[in-house]
Design a protein around this motif. Structure first.
Motif, mmCIF file in Angstrom:
data_model
loop_
_atom_site.group_PDB
_atom_site.id
_atom_site.type_symbol
_atom_site.label_atom_id
_atom_site.label_comp_id
_atom_site.label_asym_id
_atom_site.label_seq_id
_atom_site.Cartn_x
_atom_site.Cartn_y
_atom_site.Cartn_z
ATOM 1 N N PHE A 1 0.705 -1.158 -0.362
ATOM 2 C CA PHE A 1 -0.151 0.129 0.325
ATOM 3 C C PHE A 1 0.800 1.566 0.290
ATOM 4 C CE2 PHE A 1 1.160 -1.199 4.195
ATOM 5 C CZ PHE A 1 1.227 -0.562 4.650
ATOM 6 N N ASN A 2 0.236 2.423 -0.723
ATOM 7 C CA ASN A 2 0.943 3.455 -1.399
ATOM 8 C C ASN A 2 0.854 4.924 0.482
ATOM 9 O OD1 ASN A 2 -1.307 4.258 -2.458
ATOM 10 N ND2 ASN A 2 0.101 5.390 -3.871
ATOM 11 N N THR A 3 1.940 6.154 0.150
ATOM 12 C CA THR A 3 1.152 6.756 0.934
ATOM 13 C C THR A 3 1.497 7.969 0.249
ATOM 14 O OG1 THR A 3 4.050 7.207 1.735
ATOM 15 C CG2 THR A 3 3.161 5.612 3.105
ATOM 16 N N GLU A 4 1.123 7.516 -0.631
ATOM 17 C CA GLU A 4 0.963 9.050 -1.896
ATOM 18 C C GLU A 4 -0.387 9.925 -1.371
ATOM 19 O OE1 GLU A 4 2.905 10.413 -3.347
ATOM 20 O OE2 GLU A 4 3.848 8.318 -2.678
ATOM 21 N N ASP A 5 -0.649 10.895 -1.828
ATOM 22 C CA ASP A 5 -2.033 11.657 -1.478
ATOM 23 C C ASP A 5 -2.882 11.663 -2.569
ATOM 24 O OD1 ASP A 5 -1.088 12.671 1.011
ATOM 25 O OD2 ASP A 5 -0.929 14.445 0.311
ATOM 26 N N VAL B 1 -2.117 3.205 -4.547
ATOM 27 C CA VAL B 1 -1.413 1.563 -5.141
ATOM 28 C C VAL B 1 -1.341 0.730 -4.391
ATOM 29 C CG1 VAL B 1 0.069 0.260 -6.746
ATOM 30 C CG2 VAL B 1 -0.343 3.327 -7.226
ATOM 31 N N ARG B 2 -2.944 -0.354 -4.520
ATOM 32 C CA ARG B 2 -2.438 -0.983 -3.159
ATOM 33 C C ARG B 2 -2.625 -2.252 -3.770
ATOM 34 N NH1 ARG B 2 -4.970 0.891 1.404
ATOM 35 N NH2 ARG B 2 -3.960 2.544 1.050
ATOM 36 N N LEU C 1 8.799 -6.947 6.580
ATOM 37 C CA LEU C 1 8.058 -5.395 6.696
ATOM 38 C C LEU C 1 8.988 -4.958 5.799
ATOM 39 C CD1 LEU C 1 6.320 -2.959 6.730
ATOM 40 C CD2 LEU C 1 7.017 -2.294 9.035
ATOM 41 N N GLU C 2 8.667 -3.892 4.545
ATOM 42 C CA GLU C 2 9.536 -3.402 3.136
ATOM 43 C C GLU C 2 9.488 -1.599 2.773
ATOM 44 O OE1 GLU C 2 11.857 -6.396 0.506
ATOM 45 O OE2 GLU C 2 9.418 -6.108 0.574
ATOM 46 N N PHE C 3 10.162 -0.901 3.227
ATOM 47 C CA PHE C 3 9.761 0.257 2.429
ATOM 48 C C PHE C 3 10.294 0.427 0.785
ATOM 49 C CE2 PHE C 3 10.710 4.413 1.181
ATOM 50 C CZ PHE C 3 9.686 5.468 1.359
ATOM 51 N N GLU C 4 9.594 0.851 0.115
ATOM 52 C CA GLU C 4 9.841 0.740 -1.682
ATOM 53 C C GLU C 4 9.654 2.095 -1.729
ATOM 54 O OE1 GLU C 4 8.864 -2.497 -4.040
ATOM 55 O OE2 GLU C 4 6.943 -0.877 -4.106
ATOM 56 N N SER D 1 6.275 7.283 -7.314
ATOM 57 C CA SER D 1 5.130 6.439 -5.710
ATOM 58 C C SER D 1 6.373 5.484 -4.305
ATOM 59 C CB SER D 1 4.769 4.828 -6.175
ATOM 60 O OG SER D 1 4.365 4.074 -5.948
ATOM 61 N N ASP D 2 5.738 6.267 -3.613
ATOM 62 C CA ASP D 2 5.959 5.580 -1.625
ATOM 63 C C ASP D 2 5.566 4.703 -1.541
ATOM 64 O OD1 ASP D 2 8.998 7.325 -1.954
ATOM 65 O OD2 ASP D 2 8.199 9.007 -0.767
ATOM 66 N N ALA D 3 5.986 2.991 -1.516
ATOM 67 C CA ALA D 3 5.095 1.840 -0.734
ATOM 68 C C ALA D 3 5.808 1.294 0.344
ATOM 69 C CB ALA D 3 4.662 1.209 -2.056
ATOM 70 N N TRP D 4 4.656 0.721 1.405
ATOM 71 C CA TRP D 4 4.604 -0.334 2.063
ATOM 72 C C TRP D 4 4.300 -1.659 1.767
ATOM 73 C CZ3 TRP D 4 7.928 1.137 6.475
ATOM 74 C CH2 TRP D 4 8.366 2.289 6.721
ATOM 75 N N ILE D 5 5.331 -2.408 2.301
ATOM 76 C CA ILE D 5 5.002 -3.650 1.512
ATOM 77 C C ILE D 5 5.540 -4.737 3.614
ATOM 78 C CG2 ILE D 5 5.767 -5.598 0.415
ATOM 79 C CD1 ILE D 5 6.825 -3.575 -1.708
ATOM 80 N N VAL D 6 4.182 -5.465 3.214
ATOM 81 C CA VAL D 6 4.242 -6.681 4.580
ATOM 82 C C VAL D 6 4.005 -7.216 3.915
ATOM 83 C CG1 VAL D 6 2.675 -7.805 6.186
ATOM 84 C CG2 VAL D 6 2.567 -5.385 5.871
#
Length: 192
Positions: free
Chosen positions: A40-44, A48-49, A152-155, A179-184
């Motif tokens: 899941f991303n952290t964009e406003d 993208v998830r 847990l990753e940051f991309e 795109s900044d995203a977190w990945i579990v």
């Protein structure tokens, strides 16, 4: 069809979790690490998830460090408020990965340099968006327990080439996405 492939792959990976065999916990050698991801991303304005599959192939040395090729394929939901665009999408990327780990405790950390990738949303009302030439990085950590690892990753990915096409015109380079995203993820390192 995409969901059937994903469901079959998830079943196969979960089956690997339950097998009693060698995990990547011996003195060293080649390993394979299949896994299931959710990002899941952290964009406003761009969202993208979704679920994906991962596969690492590499080698480890005395369970202290590892070097691998990390491949990802994802089935995503893509929406962009600025372009008024919403669609399912597929994505892939490939990254060399270097990591360290604690043999007895099971804590792992790694970094990946994304050198190849693509994000392709499905067509929406005759508009096609294609984002290519992905480059970026991924950093992560995990905890290895028996035959699986919880991670847990940051991309951060920058798509350097893009095109938007409609039934009338194709406009290359008209769209940019960082795109900044977190990945579990749950993965199963297996010594081969």
């Amino acid at each position: 069809m995409k969901k059937q492939i994903l469901n079959t792959s998830v079943f196969a990976i979960l089956f690997l979790f339950t097998q009693q065999g060698h995990t990547a916990a011996d003195d060293g050698g080649l390993f394979l690490e299949p896994g299931v991801t959710y990002q899941f991303n952290t964009e406003d304005q761009t969202d993208v998830r979704g679920l994906g599959l991962m596969m690492r192939l590499g080698f480890h040395i005395d369970e202290l460090m590892f070097l691998a090729a990390d491949a990802r394929y994802s089935f995503l939901e893509y929406s962009d408020d600025t372009a008024n665009f919403e669609s399912d999408a597929t994505s892939y990327n490939l990254a060399p990965t270097f990591g360290i780990q604690m043999r007895d405790v099971g804590i792992r950390a790694w970094g990946s340099w994304i050198v190849l990738g693509n994000l392709k949303p499905d067509s929406n009302n005759g508009t096609n968006i294609n984002l290519e030439d992905a480059q970026g990085f991924r950093v992560g950590g995990g905890f290895h327990i028996h035959s699986f690892s919880v991670n847990l990753e940051f991309e951060r990915i920058n798509y350097n080439d893009s095109s938007i096409s409609t039934a009338i015109i194709t406009t290359p380079g008209a769209y940019e996405l960082e795109s900044d995203a977190w990945i579990v993820s749950i993965s199963a390192p297996i010594e081969i």
